[in-house]
Structures are given as C-alpha cells and as structure tokens.
Design an enzyme around this catalytic site. Structure first.
Site, PDB file in Angstrom:
ATOM      1  CG  ASP A   1       0.892   8.024  -0.240  1.00 32.43           C
ATOM      2  OD1 ASP A   1       2.079   7.493  -0.770  1.00 32.43           O
ATOM      3  OD2 ASP A   1       0.200   8.681  -1.231  1.00 32.43           O
ATOM      4  CG  LEU A   2       0.578   2.900   1.525  1.00 31.93           C
ATOM      5  CD1 LEU A   2       0.798   1.914   0.324  1.00 31.93           C
ATOM      6  CD2 LEU A   2      -0.444   2.206   2.165  1.00 31.93           C
TER       7      LEU A   2
END
Lengths: 141, 141, 141, 141
Positions: free
Chosen positions: C18-19
C-alpha cells in the site's frame, strides 16, 4: 429524446493503493465491474435477489488505458456506455477524477450472455429493448 | 449531550465474493478500514490532501468475529466507536446488513500513532479532544 | 515421535503493498488462508478436485497481531498449528520474514465444519485422527 | 541460439475465486504483474532491495482475453515475452492451466520507463542488451 448518461461514483480506498502511492492498476478492472453492475442493476438486467443474474454475463475481454495516476481519497466518476454487436455485449468506460479534475483511464470489456447452465447464448429481447435507448459515442479507447 | 453515532455505508461488490457465494472473510478487514478512514476524515484527523496523515496510524492488531454471511449486492452499515488507552487507539466495528436485516460481523483494531519518521509516538492533543466526545459502549467483540 | 512442522512459503507481490510501502494488513488474513488451505490439502482434508471440500470449513473468527512491517519481494514462511476444542477447529499462524530475518505477524482463526447443506456439524473422525499427530505449542497470539 | 522461454508458476488461491466458482477476471492482471516482476527480477532490471526499481516502469495499458475459466487449486503457468518499440516496453502473456490442460488467457501490457522523479524517459541501455536475447513470436492476443 436525449440519451441517458450513466455514471457510477466512488472514492479511492487506502487498500487500493500500492507502494508507488497510487491506485494499483488491477483495481481499474474492478472499478469497471462496479460501474457495469450498477448500470445492469439500474436497467433491470441484474437482480441482487437473484445472484445467478450476475453470473449470466461472461467476461471475454478487458482493456484499460491509463491516462493519469489517481490517489487515496480521490473521488472517481465512471461513465458507462453499452452496445450490442452480433451475440456480444460491449461496455466502454471513462473514469474522471473529480478531485484532481482530469481523466484517469478509459477502458472496455466484452461479454457473452450465458444461460442457466452457463452456456453462451444470444442476448435476449430484454437487451435489445434496453440498448435501443443507449448512446455509444466515439470509442473512447 | 448525546454522543454522535458514526456509520459508514457501502454495497457488497461482485469481486468481493468467493466460491461459497458469500463475501470473502478477508474483505471485512477492508470494510473496517473504510469505516475507520471515513471516521478519521470526518473528524479532521485524516486529510486526503496530505496522504501522510493516513500513514500516521500503524495497525497493531485486527480481530473479526463473523455472525452471518453476507452476499453480493447487500447494503452494509458499519458502526464505529473509538477510544484511547495509554498510547494506543482502539476502534471497534459492528456491521449491519440492512438488506438481510441482521448483524454480519463485529471486530476491532488497535493502533499506534506514528510521527513523520514512522516512529510510534503518544497520541497528540487532537486525539484527546476528539475522543472526549466519543462514546464507547460495551465491547461488541 | 517428533511432530511435523508445517510451513507455507510465498513471496510478497507488488499488488499486496500500500502507499506506506508495506504489505497492507488485510493481506495477512489471505496469507493465513493460503497456509490453512495448503495444510488441509497436504492432510487430505481438502481435495482441489472437489471444491465443495474447501467450503466445508466456515470461518468464525480471525485475529492478527502485527510485529513488523514486510515489504515487496520479501520471502515469507507461514508456520501452521491446528487443534480441535469441542466442535471448533482452531488454527494458529506465525509468519517469519526470511528476507528481513524477523517475525512479522502471529494470528489465529477458528472454524466450524459444515455439511453439504452448509449447516454446522461436529468435526468428523478424519479430523480426530489427523489432529492426534499435530502439535500445538504455547499460543503464539 | 535458442531463446530462453520464461515461465512464472503459481496456484489459484481460494480468495481469488468469485461467486461463479471461478477466478475473478481482475486477478489475471495481477497474475500478469507477478510474471512481469519475476521476469524483471530474473533479468536484473528489478532489485527487491531497491523497491524504487519496481516503480520505474509505469503501466500504460493492459489487455486480457479470456479463453477458459480457471478454478480454485488449479496450477497456472504464465509464459512471458518482452519487446521494445520506440520508448515503450511491451509484455505479452499466455496463461496455461496445467491442471485442466488448457490455455485460460492471453494478454499484454505496455509500459514507459520512469526516472527517479517518476518522469517518463527513454529505455536505458540495460533494456537494449537484455531484449536482444528475447524472443517475440506472433502476437498472442
């Protein structure tokens, strides 16, 4: 009579991002499905109370062209158009990012209607009467 | 003064189902995140324009207890409650299926706030003032 | 006689990040499932040629405690232990990151066997004889 | 000299199926990525210790044509071919189901190399020398 313009709206979730900080490209195929399902449900083709109606449209092909990245929390607006060619149903999609004010992707998918035994069949009359009122502008992809 | 009751609502997507015909259990952890993010954004803790604010709450633990299956097209309503204990933030979740009219799951997650270097820190003053107005009823899990 | 130690190994994929640049926490529940399925298949409980055998173990609860983040390309080794208590089957999991040389998570899941009509039943004799040879050390969670 | 034939192998997981009992079509884009990453890593273009090398290949377009469904537990073998045209890198993929002994999908993706500031650049010399030894047979899609 003006044709209806169909939109599906949704917000980018945290779990949809990847380590580049943008939405992972595989999720666009899911956004297309969300929009296709919403269109089918709003036109009476798909009935949530009869999940088998959702299984009656096999996916033959998908394409997605990426124009801009999109980000966590961005609001997306997916425009949908539908047409029939022979025994195939074609959807095309254009995703606008209303937060960043740009277009992030265009795409398409083609489909074959299935009968209850999951064998491909010709699209039924309900498709013909629905698609008469649908507009297919230039191909976005 | 009555405490606010926070809900997050969403519809089950086709790609969230599995071959049992129900929502795959891993997706509930994503529904919890959606609700947590929506709560944090509505309370000014998370700012979509500053994605690093979303990274400032590490996930330490998640739990989910499944009560009923839920299905493609079902409408879910996720209720959220939040409290602080020492340096930890606790969320609890209760998912109601408004289509089937039952509760499908309860769960929790615990978190540590992080600083810009992603090191755990004590929750800042903004958490204290926000959580003063939050209600934590009996533990649902 | 030494009990068997069961491991499931897999590499972290790009789409699982994820980010924050780490594996999204919801994916651990999927890693647990991968390990549980591999265990069940290796013990003859699950037969891929009969997918209904995979549906015969409802998920009642999942828990995951996160110890360290893990990253794109890391090699994970999921250790599995299984026991029966009354009519419930319990799995516990410990994920080692052999690339970073640390433990990233511990977790558990509880399950109820189902019959062909998806009604909960008592675990059959095959479970008893299999679990006689399984070791459950201290609870990892 | 015979060109190398590159394969990526993996088994279909339970969480990758949908309510039709088959692998959800969005997952094929992820299988393509797995194969692309494995190819890039085996050719020294991607270094897991430097995750930014994974970010240096933007996805411009993906396509997937579905030939047959595939099922929980099936073993898949993804063949990969790569070529360069101007400033673009093209991958094509063909997925064989070794359990069912058929081909389930063919697809492609196109990419632009990025520099450290994530701006598109011309493919560097390392691409040229690697791709000299790659074979691109007829286009599968």
């Amino acid at each position: 009579m003006a044709a209806e313009i169909f939109y599906w709206q949704r917000r980018v979730q945290f779990y949809e991002t990847d380590l580049m900080g943008i939405v992972h490209h595989s999720n666009y195929i899911r956004f297309f499905e969300e929009a296709r399902v919403a269109w089918a449900q709003s036109h009476g083709i798909l009935d949530y109370q009869k999940p088998e109606t959702a299984s009656h449209l096999a996916v033959l092909e998908t394409r997605c062209r990426h124009l801009k990245p999109c980000f966590f929390g961005d609001d997306l607006k997916v425009q949908v158009q539908v047409k029939m060619e022979g025994v195939r149903i074609f959807f095309q999609y254009r995703i606008e990012n209303t937060t960043q004010q740009n277009f992030v992707a265009v795409g398409m998918s083609s489909h074959a209607p299935l009968n209850k035994e999951l064998k491909p069949i010709r699209p039924g009359r309900e498709w013909k009467s629905i698609l008469e009122n649908e507009q297919w502008t230039e191909t976005w992809l």
